[in-house]
Every structure is written in structure tokens, then in C-alpha cells.
Enzyme design. Structure first.
Site, PDB file in Angstrom:
ATOM      1  N   GLY A  15       0.833  -1.194   0.000  1.00 54.33           N
ATOM      2  CA  GLY A  15       0.000   0.000   0.000  1.00 54.33           C
ATOM      3  C   GLY A  15       0.871   1.248   0.000  1.00 54.33           C
ATOM      4  O   GLY A  15       1.800   1.372   0.805  1.00 54.33           O
ATOM      5  N   GLY A  17      -0.393   4.481   0.196  1.00 54.09           N
ATOM      6  CA  GLY A  17      -1.112   5.662   0.663  1.00 54.09           C
ATOM      7  C   GLY A  17      -0.364   6.295   1.822  1.00 54.09           C
ATOM      8  O   GLY A  17       0.844   6.060   2.003  1.00 54.09           O
ATOM      9  N   ALA A  19      -0.442   5.834   5.170  1.00 53.46           N
ATOM     10  CA  ALA A  19       0.127   4.937   6.179  1.00 53.46           C
ATOM     11  C   ALA A  19       1.320   4.179   5.611  1.00 53.46           C
ATOM     12  O   ALA A  19       2.385   4.090   6.232  1.00 53.46           O
ATOM     13  CB  ALA A  19      -0.938   3.951   6.675  1.00 53.46           C
ATOM     14  N   GLY A  20       1.136   3.632   4.405  1.00 58.78           N
ATOM     15  CA  GLY A  20       2.197   2.842   3.783  1.00 58.78           C
ATOM     16  C   GLY A  20       3.443   3.678   3.530  1.00 58.78           C
ATOM     17  O   GLY A  20       4.565   3.249   3.818  1.00 58.78           O
ATOM     18  N   PHE A 121     -13.787  20.950  14.038  1.00 55.28           N
ATOM     19  CA  PHE A 121     -14.348  19.740  13.443  1.00 55.28           C
ATOM     20  C   PHE A 121     -15.280  19.107  14.467  1.00 55.28           C
ATOM     21  O   PHE A 121     -15.291  19.512  15.641  1.00 55.28           O
ATOM     22  CB  PHE A 121     -13.206  18.776  13.091  1.00 55.28           C
ATOM     23  CG  PHE A 121     -13.030  18.549  11.610  1.00 55.28           C
ATOM     24  CD1 PHE A 121     -12.875  19.610  10.735  1.00 55.28           C
ATOM     25  CD2 PHE A 121     -13.001  17.253  11.090  1.00 55.28           C
ATOM     26  CE1 PHE A 121     -12.695  19.386   9.370  1.00 55.28           C
ATOM     27  CE2 PHE A 121     -12.821  17.022   9.725  1.00 55.28           C
ATOM     28  CZ  PHE A 121     -12.665  18.078   8.869  1.00 55.28           C
ATOM     29  N   GLN A 243     -18.210   3.741   9.245  1.00 55.44           N
ATOM     30  CA  GLN A 243     -18.675   5.115   9.349  1.00 55.44           C
ATOM     31  C   GLN A 243     -19.395   5.546   8.073  1.00 55.44           C
ATOM     32  O   GLN A 243     -18.875   5.396   6.971  1.00 55.44           O
ATOM     33  CB  GLN A 243     -17.489   6.055   9.573  1.00 55.44           C
ATOM     34  CG  GLN A 243     -17.909   7.512   9.657  1.00 55.44           C
ATOM     35  CD  GLN A 243     -16.826   8.368  10.289  1.00 55.44           C
ATOM     36  OE1 GLN A 243     -15.860   8.764   9.646  1.00 55.44           O
ATOM     37  NE2 GLN A 243     -16.961   8.637  11.571  1.00 55.44           N
ATOM     38  N   HIS A 245     -20.449   8.781   6.377  1.00 56.47           N
ATOM     39  CA  HIS A 245     -20.167  10.211   6.464  1.00 56.47           C
ATOM     40  C   HIS A 245     -21.460  10.961   6.171  1.00 56.47           C
ATOM     41  O   HIS A 245     -22.147  10.657   5.203  1.00 56.47           O
ATOM     42  CB  HIS A 245     -19.083  10.604   5.452  1.00 56.47           C
ATOM     43  CG  HIS A 245     -18.497  11.958   5.715  1.00 56.47           C
ATOM     44  ND1 HIS A 245     -19.207  13.128   5.522  1.00 56.47           N
ATOM     45  CD2 HIS A 245     -17.278  12.326   6.169  1.00 56.47           C
ATOM     46  CE1 HIS A 245     -18.432  14.149   5.849  1.00 56.47           C
ATOM     47  NE2 HIS A 245     -17.259  13.699   6.235  1.00 56.47           N
ATOM     48  N   LEU A 255     -17.256  12.876  -1.509  1.00 58.73           N
ATOM     49  CA  LEU A 255     -17.210  13.448  -0.164  1.00 58.73           C
ATOM     50  C   LEU A 255     -17.293  14.969  -0.177  1.00 58.73           C
ATOM     51  O   LEU A 255     -16.690  15.636  -1.007  1.00 58.73           O
ATOM     52  CB  LEU A 255     -15.897  13.023   0.499  1.00 58.73           C
ATOM     53  CG  LEU A 255     -15.560  13.640   1.862  1.00 58.73           C
ATOM     54  CD1 LEU A 255     -16.523  13.145   2.922  1.00 58.73           C
ATOM     55  CD2 LEU A 255     -14.131  13.302   2.253  1.00 58.73           C
ATOM     56  N   THR A 257     -16.423  17.713   2.717  1.00 68.40           N
ATOM     57  CA  THR A 257     -15.753  17.676   4.020  1.00 68.40           C
ATOM     58  C   THR A 257     -16.616  18.207   5.157  1.00 68.40           C
ATOM     59  O   THR A 257     -17.412  19.138   4.999  1.00 68.40           O
ATOM     60  CB  THR A 257     -14.439  18.467   3.995  1.00 68.40           C
ATOM     61  OG1 THR A 257     -13.891  18.498   5.317  1.00 68.40           O
ATOM     62  CG2 THR A 257     -14.639  19.912   3.538  1.00 68.40           C
ATOM     63  N   GLU A 258     -16.382  17.610   6.341  1.00 73.97           N
ATOM     64  CA  GLU A 258     -16.965  18.097   7.582  1.00 73.97           C
ATOM     65  C   GLU A 258     -16.487  19.529   7.856  1.00 73.97           C
ATOM     66  O   GLU A 258     -17.139  20.296   8.572  1.00 73.97           O
ATOM     67  CB  GLU A 258     -16.497  17.162   8.709  1.00 73.97           C
ATOM     68  CG  GLU A 258     -17.053  17.446  10.061  1.00 73.97           C
ATOM     69  CD  GLU A 258     -16.733  16.290  11.015  1.00 73.97           C
ATOM     70  OE1 GLU A 258     -17.030  15.129  10.669  1.00 73.97           O
ATOM     71  OE2 GLU A 258     -16.170  16.548  12.081  1.00 73.97           O
ATOM     72  N   ARG A 289     -19.987  12.066  13.889  1.00 81.71           N
ATOM     73  CA  ARG A 289     -20.500  11.751  12.555  1.00 81.71           C
ATOM     74  C   ARG A 289     -21.648  10.743  12.610  1.00 81.71           C
ATOM     75  O   ARG A 289     -22.592  10.832  11.833  1.00 81.71           O
ATOM     76  CB  ARG A 289     -19.369  11.194  11.688  1.00 81.71           C
ATOM     77  CG  ARG A 289     -18.441  12.268  11.213  1.00 81.71           C
ATOM     78  CD  ARG A 289     -17.352  11.722  10.319  1.00 81.71           C
ATOM     79  NE  ARG A 289     -16.523  12.827   9.861  1.00 81.71           N
ATOM     80  CZ  ARG A 289     -15.372  12.684   9.219  1.00 81.71           C
ATOM     81  NH1 ARG A 289     -14.931  11.468   8.938  1.00 81.71           N
ATOM     82  NH2 ARG A 289     -14.683  13.744   8.828  1.00 81.71           N
ATOM     83  N   HIS A 356     -18.081   5.583   4.356  1.00 82.46           N
ATOM     84  CA  HIS A 356     -16.879   6.411   4.284  1.00 82.46           C
ATOM     85  C   HIS A 356     -15.637   5.748   4.857  1.00 82.46           C
ATOM     86  O   HIS A 356     -14.555   5.888   4.305  1.00 82.46           O
ATOM     87  CB  HIS A 356     -17.155   7.712   5.057  1.00 82.46           C
ATOM     88  CG  HIS A 356     -16.047   8.706   5.033  1.00 82.46           C
ATOM     89  ND1 HIS A 356     -15.524   9.186   3.853  1.00 82.46           N
ATOM     90  CD2 HIS A 356     -15.362   9.327   6.026  1.00 82.46           C
ATOM     91  CE1 HIS A 356     -14.568  10.076   4.132  1.00 82.46           C
ATOM     92  NE2 HIS A 356     -14.437  10.157   5.436  1.00 82.46           N
ATOM     93  N   GLU A 390      -5.976   2.612   7.780  1.00 79.35           N
ATOM     94  CA  GLU A 390      -7.366   2.155   7.818  1.00 79.35           C
ATOM     95  C   GLU A 390      -7.465   0.637   7.839  1.00 79.35           C
ATOM     96  O   GLU A 390      -8.431   0.079   8.376  1.00 79.35           O
ATOM     97  CB  GLU A 390      -8.153   2.733   6.621  1.00 79.35           C
ATOM     98  CG  GLU A 390      -9.655   2.521   6.756  1.00 79.35           C
ATOM     99  CD  GLU A 390     -10.461   3.284   5.712  1.00 79.35           C
ATOM    100  OE1 GLU A 390      -9.914   4.233   5.111  1.00 79.35           O
ATOM    101  OE2 GLU A 390     -11.632   2.926   5.495  1.00 79.35           O
ATOM    102  N   ARG A 401     -15.216   7.036  14.331  1.00 74.88           N
ATOM    103  CA  ARG A 401     -14.016   7.852  14.192  1.00 74.88           C
ATOM    104  C   ARG A 401     -14.380   9.327  14.154  1.00 74.88           C
ATOM    105  O   ARG A 401     -15.360   9.718  13.533  1.00 74.88           O
ATOM    106  CB  ARG A 401     -13.282   7.482  12.901  1.00 74.88           C
ATOM    107  CG  ARG A 401     -12.096   8.380  12.603  1.00 74.88           C
ATOM    108  CD  ARG A 401     -11.281   7.883  11.434  1.00 74.88           C
ATOM    109  NE  ARG A 401     -11.930   8.051  10.145  1.00 74.88           N
ATOM    110  CZ  ARG A 401     -12.065   9.218   9.498  1.00 74.88           C
ATOM    111  NH1 ARG A 401     -11.629  10.342  10.044  1.00 74.88           N
ATOM    112  NH2 ARG A 401     -12.644   9.264   8.310  1.00 74.88           N
ATOM    113  N   SER A 406      -8.263  10.251  10.986  1.00 80.91           N
ATOM    114  CA  SER A 406      -7.716   9.196  10.121  1.00 80.91           C
ATOM    115  C   SER A 406      -6.342   9.598   9.615  1.00 80.91           C
ATOM    116  O   SER A 406      -5.423   8.778   9.583  1.00 80.91           O
ATOM    117  CB  SER A 406      -8.649   8.896   8.956  1.00 80.91           C
ATOM    118  OG  SER A 406      -8.859  10.058   8.194  1.00 80.91           O
ATOM    119  N   LEU A 407      -6.173  10.861   9.231  1.00 80.36           N
ATOM    120  CA  LEU A 407      -4.857  11.283   8.749  1.00 80.36           C
ATOM    121  C   LEU A 407      -3.839  11.206   9.881  1.00 80.36           C
ATOM    122  O   LEU A 407      -2.686  10.837   9.672  1.00 80.36           O
ATOM    123  CB  LEU A 407      -4.918  12.696   8.161  1.00 80.36           C
ATOM    124  CG  LEU A 407      -5.706  12.857   6.852  1.00 80.36           C
ATOM    125  CD1 LEU A 407      -5.573  14.281   6.311  1.00 80.36           C
ATOM    126  CD2 LEU A 407      -5.242  11.872   5.785  1.00 80.36           C
TER     127      LEU A 407
END
Lengths: 590, 234
Positions: A15, A17, A19-20, A121, A243, A245, A255, A257-258, A289, A356, A390, A401, A406-407
Site C-alpha cells: 500500500g 497511501g 500509512a504505507g 471539526f 462510518q 459520512h 465526499l 468535508t466536515e 459523525r 466512508h 485504515e 471515528r 484518520s490522517l
């Protein structure tokens, strides 16, 4: 298997992204021989779609901000099944991880003082004793995920990380002792199948939102890591927790955004009423959420939805003024004009709760080491297997969450997994080699697909799967209908055994990849369905019409799905943070 | 609607060809070009293209649609279809791997060449490096690039010298780091760009500006780099 080429690394990260790439960067910088295997070029990963920001107590908007307040919000947001040692770690290490991103070049928006801009947020407060709305989400306009993903790719380029771009991981290779010793992977461009051998294999494969028909997730979010882990016999944790959203664009699922509500936008029903004032008198549109999404569905069910079919509500932004919208939410203006044909400067955006985020995943400890269960229900570390982002369930999100977490999760735990692996490898981690038959086992699924001569197209089965999940395992759930959904999943499972790959060509065969992805979607969907049916209470994102209350006596627990028996068991939640008192469960209201 | 799509599979075809397919477009819905590709693939699974986010932020599905480069996922049929016909080709100027999938190595190489990462010789502070809103504003219109290659593959100068001319996307990124108040390697960056090809092959044709799906302006960024290079040599 004589002709199968083997590539050899100390660590592989599956992965590319957030995290990877954070894990890969940590490993590369520490001198561990690492490759990042990614099915798309790294900047095409789904992290790119994150908008509003990364929540962290860096004390820019409020100089007195405290990571313990962030910890409290996160514990409460999780509806008390987030592990408090992990949440403590994330919130306390967070500022360092965010400053590293700035040093790497992430173009955060700024305050007049030159510090990182933070916006309010959902679910943010100033601690257990002060429900005042905090502003704790660090933002780069409304393109924070894009800015973060590109900064991480750039950091990896600077660090010299090895990428296997457009390679697809098929299945884990286990040796006779049950340790994970690498993965079978396909180079998509040439079609070559390779055994990528590694001492440490990190699942950073992201979410699986594509198990649902309507999702904010990219088309690539097919739960590949979850699928591989389940097929290898490792458990999934809290898989019922998905979740929804509140604000996906009606019809398109993209999406919104919140951060829109953080900047002062709010939801209205067909009567023009700001209905969140009724459901969450204090936080209103910035409640958790799960709370906002359920309120929206209730408005629609009670006939106050908008449009000819009364099946969505509206997000109002025009009162914020064109200048603010251009400065703070430029990406949302673009998306709404493109996908909703609505210009938020003048008219509200039609929105509906949309799948989401997967709060569940591969259970891990704080160092990203994957956990399985012994026969007598004890935790046991899986040798060689790690997960972060994730795909993992550490768990910092529990049953729900918070936006912007998440970020933070992916940089903090990508980094932590890298640190843990570095240490384990320095300590002399070795495994027995995989035997020919171990590798044959891992190749089984691919070989079966490649030798198929007749049967169904994968795309039809996928449609059926997504419809089933949408219908029976959505925002509100109920025992009887979930039983029906489970039966339908059994039928879909039978059809899956009969998938036919018509096109057997090697070069860039996306039909082959999609067929393999479908197996992962299915594994993830079944884990979700069994867990949802089994958790007989309502908590966080898991809302049941037949068990409407939270049941702390029986279910202040993680659920553990065992893929070998398709049965559910419970695992204790951690209430032992190291430096602060644990936050005890309370009634959760906003 | 008639869709004419570029087909090439090296394992079967000696040469690429255009395949014409009639596609039934559902009434009353303005589909995106990517939706049409999904419809084609549902019928013929061998149709090959890249896609990921389906919302114009990942940059996977850059294509040439009725002669113009753009992202399939945010290009509605109403905007692109002429006389009920849609011609889909891979991005021009790069080697084709299969159907609409091009080999982007040359494009990525030019990106890597400009050292697209922040360089700062001073030890980092315990918090973020401070940057005023005015300094940060200089990065707007630059950092949003999604590396889709629509611009560089629409640029005749890049077609001629894909190995030596950085191209609009790479140069936009080069300026993104030149303009960042946190970066200290301006002199080295300019020295690396100071040759007859890297920057100066831009002829101001501005195809890049007209195709950029994010509304960015590489020509303007190239102008700024030219200015900095001029100033440096005087």
C-alpha cells in the site's frame, strides 16, 4: 513453482497511501531494506481524497490546547471501545508527527502568526469539563489529503525508498510455523507473478468502502489487506463498525468535508429547518459523525427529506460568502459544481449519509504488530505481519471515528510500525523459509482464476454484493433483515467460486485485478455482516432497531471475527493509558 | 452514442486500431466519460484504462477525449461529445502499454529531476517552520498539481524533447519549491534548470493552461522561473 522469481527484502509495505508511505519512509531512513508495493502510483492512493484536515493538539488556534483533551474527545467519539493506550499514544505523539509533515514540505494553510491553521471539526471540546467547541484540525485549505500524500511521496523520493508501483499483492505466504514470510504479487504492467519474500510484511492497504453501493471511497478501496489476512486465517476486529459520512454528494457519493460545517455551514431539511439543533443542542452540526448521519436518516424517514423523492437533505454554505468559500473550501466548490450541478456560493448542496470509513480491521498493538487469538482466547502476536492505517484496528477509532483522526492515525501508526519493525529486525528477526507447498497454497486462488474456462463475470457478482450490503447492513440495522442479508451473502459466495476470467492476457490485465479484488470485498463484507449481526446492542456507528441501547455490561468489548469458523468472540478494550487516568464510559451526548 | 476507442494489446495486435462501439446512454443523466468506460468494460472486460478516485483528485484517468486531454472522471459527456460521437485515445506522446494506458516513466523522470521535495539546511525547530499567510499564498495554484500528465502530453515541446525538456507539470512543481519560503536551495534549483532545454524549450504555446483539469497555469510558473534565471545571470 520452479519458474517463480523471488524478490528479497527485510520489510515490505503493501500500500502506497499515507500509512504505507509513512511506514516505508521510516524503514528506509533507518536502513532497513524495504520495498513499498502499491497497486496504483502512490499519489493515486485514496489518502489523496481526504479534505478537511488532520486533527492534532499543536496549540496553534488555542495556545492552551492539550493532547489530553483530544484524547478525551477521541475516547468519547469511539463510544468507549477505542483502546485508551493507543489513543493516548496517537494524541501525545501526534504533534511531533504533524510537525514532521511540515518539515517535509506539506503546504499547510497558515495563521497570521505563521503557524498551521486549525479549523473546528465534529466532536471537539476542551476536555471533559468544558464542552466549548475546539478548533483542532490542521488544514491545507480543503485539500489536506492531497497535500499530505504528495508531501509523503516527495519525502520518500528524497529518502530513496524503493517502490514497486502498479504491483498487486495477491495473497500472504505463510511458513509451516504460521509466520508471514512475504506475499505473492503481480507486476501489473508485465503480468509476471513474483514471490516477494520479507521478514516483515506491513498491510497498509486502506479501506474497503466498495463493499457498499454508495461510498465516498475510491474505486481501488477493495479491502485487499483485510481479504488477504482473513484468507490466511487471521481475525478481523470491530468489523461491524463502518462510518457513514453525513455529507456525501447525493447521487454521486463524492465526499463533502466536515470542514464545511466547521467553517459555519449547516444542514437543513425540506422545511428549511436547521434540524441538528434538535438532535444535538450543544454541538449541533458538529456532533459525532454517527449522530449526524442518523439524524439525517431520521429526517428523511419522517418525510422531511428534500427533492422529488424526499431522499436527501441540504448542506447550506452560501451564507459564508464567496470570499470565505474560495479561500477555505475551494475544492468543495469544484466538486459540488461538477457532481451536484450546484454552486454552493448560491445554493445548498444535496447530501446524504454515505459509506466512508472502516473503523475495524486487522487487530494490532501500538507498534503495528498484528494480533491473533489463541484457542483459549489470549492475544498472540502474528510473527512477520503488521498493519497500519485504515486496514488496521489498533483501535483508536472504536465504534466511531472523529473527523481528522484518520490522517493522524496513518502518520502516527505508519511511523510506529516502521519503528517497531526496525527494532525487531535489529534484534535479529528470522523465519523458516516457505516451502514449495507453502508458496503453492498462496498461489492457489490466482491459479484457479487463471485456469477458469467458464462461469460468471465478476462485475455482476460485485453489483449484487454491493446492493446486499447497502440494503441490509447500512446506517440502521435489524436482526431479521441481517439474517436475510447473510443468506444472500452465502449465495453470492457460491457464485464467487464460479467466476470466469475471460481475458487471460498478461500485460496490464485490469480484469484479472478486479476479479481478485472482488474476493477481498467479499471476505470483508462477510466479516462485516457476521459482526453486525452478532453485536446485539447499539454503539457508535452500529445502530440496531432491535437493540437500541448501548449495553456496557455485555458489549464494552471489541468484537473478533474468526474467518476459519465465521464466528464472533469478544476481546477486552484497553482502559490502561500510561500517563493519564482512564476515561470511564459515560452517556455520550453532544 | 458512438464511441470510438483506441485499442492495443501487444500480445494480440500487431498495430493499434480504433474500435467503434455503440453505447446506450441512459436518458436524463449527464454521465462522465469514466462512466462510459465502465459501461464498455462491463460488456468487454478487456477494455483497459487506469482509474482510482473518480472525483478528479488522483490524476489516474488522463485521456485524450475528442482531441483534448482531460480527466475522464470529471468530463461530462455534455461538454465533450460532438455529433453523438466520442473518440477516446491515450494521452499523446507517451508509449502505449495497452489501450488507454500509457507508460508514464518519462513524465515521472522529469518530475524527479526537479528534486520535488523541500530542502532546508537549517535544523528544524521543535514546532513547524513559520510561514506567513502571504508567503503561503504563493504556493496556491502550484501545490494542487495531481501529476495527471494532461499538460505535458499536450505540449509540442515535450513531444519533441521528453528527455530534456522538463515539461509544464515538472516546471510547475519546480516553481512550487522555488516559491516556498521554507526552502533554502533556490540557488541550486536554478543552477539545475539553467540550460537550453530544461526551461527554455517552452514556446509559450499554452496548451498546458487550456487542458489542466485543475485550472492551474504552468505557463505563468515557467515565466516566473525564466525571470529568476534571467536575474541570476545578471
Amino acid at each position: 513453482m520452479g519458474s517463480l522469481r523471488t524478490l528479497n527484502y527485510d520489510a515490505i509495505v503493501i500500500g502506497g497511501g499515507g500509512a504505507g508511505m509513512r511506514a516505508a519512509l521510516q524503514l528506509t531512513e533507518s536502513g532497513v531494506k524495504t520495498a513499498c508495493i502499491t497497486k496504483v502510483f502512490p499519489t493515486r492512493s485514496h489518502t489523496v481524497s481526504a479534505q478537511g484536515g488532520i486533527t492534532c493538539a499543536i496549540a496553534s488556534a488555542d495556545p492552551n490546547d492539550d493532547w489530553r483533551w483530544h484524547m478525551y474527545d477521541t475516547v468519547k467519539g469511539s463510544d468507549y471501545i477505542g483502546d485508551q493506550d493507543a489513543i493516548e499514544y496517537m494524541c501525545s505523539v501526534g504533534p511531533q508527527a504533524v510537525f514532521e509533515l511540515d518539515h517535509m514540505g506539506l503546504p499547510f494553510s497558515r495563521t497570521e502568526e505563521g503557524r498551521i491553521y486549525q479549523r473546528p471539526f465534529g466532536g471537539q471540546s476542551k476536555g471533559p469539563d468544558d464542552p466549548t467547541q475546539a478548533a483542532r484540525t490542521c488544514a491545507a485549505a480543503d485539500r489536506t489529503g492531497h497535500a499530505l500524500l504528495h508531501a509523503l511521496y516527495q519525502g520518500n523520493m528524497k529518502g530513496g525508498t524503493t517502490f514497486l508501483n502498479e504491483w498487486y499483492a495477491v495473497d500472504l505466504v505463510k511458513n509451516q510455523k504460521g509466520s508471514v514470510v512475504g506475499v505473492i504479487a503481480i507486476c501489473i504492467e508485465t503480468g509476471e507473478t513474483v514471490y516477494v519474500k520479507a521478514k516483515a510484511t506491513v498491510m497498509a492497504t486502506g479501506g474497503a468502502g466498495r463493499i457498499y453501493q454508495s461510498t465516498t471511497n475510491a474505486l481501488i478501496n477493495t479491502g485487499d489487506g483485510m481479504g488477504m489476512a482473513l484468507r490466511a486465517g487471521f481475525p478481523g476486529q470491530d468489523m461491524e463498525m463502518w462510518q457513514f459520512h453525513p455529507t456525501g454528494i447525493y447521487g454521486a457519493g463524492t465526499l463533502v468535508t466536515e470542514g464545511c460545517r466547521g467553517e459555519g455551514g449547516y444542514l437543513i431539511n425540506s422545511e428549511g429547518e436547521r434540524f441538528m439543533e434538535r438532535y444535538a443542542p450543544n454541538s449541533k452540526d458538529l456532533a459525532g459523525r454517527d449522530v449526524v448521519a442518523r439524524s439525517m436518516v431520521l429526517e428523511i424517514l419522517e418525510g422531511r427529506g428534500c427533492g422529488p423523492d424526499k431522499d436527501h437533505v441540504m448542506l447550506k454554505l452560501d451564507h459564508l460568502g464567496e470570499e470565505t468559500l474560495n479561500a477555505k473550501l475551494p475544492g468543495i466548490l469544484e466538486l459540488s459544481r461538477t457532481f451536484a450541478h450546484a454552486d454552493p456560493v448560491k445554493v445548498p448542496i444535496p447530501v446524504v449519509p454515505t459509506c466512508h470509513y472502516m473503523m475495524g480491521g486487522i487487530p494490532t498493538n501500538v507498534g503495528g504488530e498484528a494480533i491473533t487469538r489463541t484457542a483459549d482466547g489470549q492475544d498472540q502476536i502474528v510473527e512477520g505481519l503488521y498493519a497500519c492505517g485504515e486496514a488496521a484496528c489498533v483501535s483508536v477509532h472504536g465504534a466511531n471515528r472523529l473527523g481528522g483522526n484518520s490522517l493522524l492515525d496513518l502518520v502516527v501508526f505508519g511511523r510506529a510500525a516502521g519503528l517497531q519493525i526496525e527494532k525487531t529486525i535489529r534484534d535479529g528477526l528470522t523465519h523458516d523459509d516457505a516451502s514449495d507447498s507453502d508458496i503453492e497454497t498462496a498461489l492457489g486462488r490466482l491459479n484457479r482464476l487463471n485456469s477458469s474456462t467458464s462461469g460468471e463475470k465478476s462485475v455482476e457478482v460485485k453489483d449484487e454484493l454491493q446492493k446486499t450490503m447497502q440494503l441490509y447492513f447500512g446506517v440502521f440495522r435489524e436482526g431479521e433483515s441481517m439474517q436475510k442479508g447473510l443468506k444472500m451473502l452465502d449465495e453470492i459466495g457460491e457464485r464467487l467460486k464460479n467466476i470466469h476470467l475471460e481475458d487471460k492476457s498478461l500485460a496490464f490485465n485490469t480484469a484479472r485485478i478486479e476479479a481478485l479484488e472482488l474476493d477481498n470485498l467479499y471476505e470483508t463484507a462477510v466479516a462485516t455482516a457476521v459482526s453486525a449481526e452478532g453485536r446485539r446492542e447499539s454503539r457508535g456507528a452500529h445502530a440496531r432497531n432491535d437493540f437500541t441501547e448501548r449495553d456496557d455490561e455485555n458489549w464494552l468489548k471489541h468484537s473478533i471475527y474468526d474467518p476459519t469458523t465465521k464466528e464472533l468472540s469478544k476481546r477486552d478494550v484497553n482502559f490502561s493509558p500510561k500517563t493519564v487516568e482512564a476515561f470511564p464510559p459515560k452517556v455520550r451526548s453532544y | 452514442m458512438l464511441v470510438s476507442i483506441y485499442r492495443y494489446n501487444s500480445e494480440k495486435d500487431n498495430v493499434p486500431y480504433m474500435e467503434d462501439v455503440n453505447v446506450d446512454i441512459p436518458e436524463g443523466k449527464d454521465l462522465m466519460v469514466l462512466d462510459v468506460l465502465h459501461l464498455l468494460k462491463a460488456e468487454d472486460s478487456s477494455v483497459t484504462y487506469r482509474r482510482s478516485c473518480r472525483e478528479g483528485v488522483c490524476g489516474s484517468d488522463g485521456l485524450n477525449m475528442n482531441g483534448k486531454n482531460g480527466l475522464a472522471c470529471i468530463t461530462p459527456l455534455s461538454e465533450v461529445v460532438k455529433k453523438d460521437k466520442l473518440v477516446l485515445r491515450p494521452l499523446p506522446g507517451l508509449p502505449v502499454i495497452r489501450d488507454l494506458v500509457v507508460d508514464m516513466s518519462m513524465f515521472y523522470k522529469q518530475y524527479e529531476k526537479i528534486k520535488p521535495f523541500l530542502v532546508n539546511d537549517t535544523p528544524p525547530p521543535a514546532i513547524e517552520r513559520l510561514q506567513s499567510p502571504e508567503e503561503r499564498e504563493k504556493l496556491d495554484g502550484l501545490y494542487e498539481c495531481i501529476l495527471c500528465a494532461c499538460c505535458s502530453t499536450a505540449c509540442p515541446s515535450f513531444w519533441w524533447n521528453p528527455d530534456k525538456f522538463i515539461g509544464p507539470s515538472g516546471l510547475l512543481q519546480a516553481y512550487r519549491f522555488l516559491a516556498d519560503s521554507r526552502d533554502t536551495s533556490t540557488a541550486e534549483r536554478l543552477a539545475d534548470l539553467d540550460d537550453p532545454f530544461s526551461v527554455f524549450r517552452c514556446r509559450g504555446i499554452m496548451n498546458c493552461v487550456s487542458v489542466c483539469p485543475k485550472g492551474l497555469n504552468p505557463t505563468k510558473a515557467i515565466g516566473h522561473i525564466r525571470g529568476m534565471l534571467m536575474q541570476r545571470s545578471t
